[in-house]
Design a protein around this motif. Structure first.
Motif: not given
Length: 171
Positions: A103-121
């Motif tokens: 279990s890993l938490i990644l805390l960061g910034h947009n737009p990268g977080m949104q782009d990353f989440a939609t990329l891997i989902a």
């Protein structure tokens, strides 16, 4: 099964125009939202074993407040590469997580977080959560993803978005 929590920093202050972006602290709204998100994470028993955190002031403050709500504190790992990182940079960081971490938490910034989440989902993701995520990844928003496999094998579409929490849903 691996769990990946993607947390965007809480709302930051624009009150001091002389501050560099990196040095902006949390706003009063951010200071209210961060403990709500921390409590929501703890209540769901999403207790990460590792935290990768951007070193900006607002992400550090968000982590400190969110982590204070957890029954199990973990020391964060601050990575300069997470500040304003792209989806590809975030993916590279996650791929380097130690394999014993589940279990890993990644805390960061947009737009990268949104782009990353939609990329891997990908397949099996909660449809409502995906719609909300695509529309907006708000400050202090949290995407929870699961996937089978090794961190170094994470790729586009390989994870399932199970939850997308927004501070306005937790008030």
């Amino acid at each position: 099964m691996k769990e990946l929590l993607l947390l965007r920093h809480a709302k930051s202050s624009w009150g001091d125009p002389d501050l560099d972006d990196f040095d902006r602290p949390l706003s009063p709204r951010g200071l209210d939202a961060a403990p709500l998100m921390g409590k929501a994470i703890a209540a769901r028993n999403w207790l990460p074993q590792m935290a990768l955190v951007s070193p900006s002031v607002r992400t550090r403050e968000t982590w400190r407040i969110v982590a204070a709500q957890s029954p199990r504190f973990i020391e964060p790992t601050f990575r300069d590469t997470l500040y304003e990182a792209s989806a590809g940079q975030l993916l590279a960081e996650v791929r380097h997580a130690p394999e014993e971490i589940t279990s890993l938490i990644l805390l960061g910034h947009n737009p990268g977080m949104q782009d990353f989440a939609t990329l891997i989902a990908g397949e099996g993701s909660d449809e409502t959560a995906m719609q909300q995520l695509r529309k907006k990844f708000p400050t202090a928003g949290l995407a929870r993803l699961e996937f089978d496999g090794r961190w170094d094998e994470l790729r586009a579409g390989a994870a399932r978005l199970s939850h997308f929490l927004r501070p306005k849903d937790l008030d």
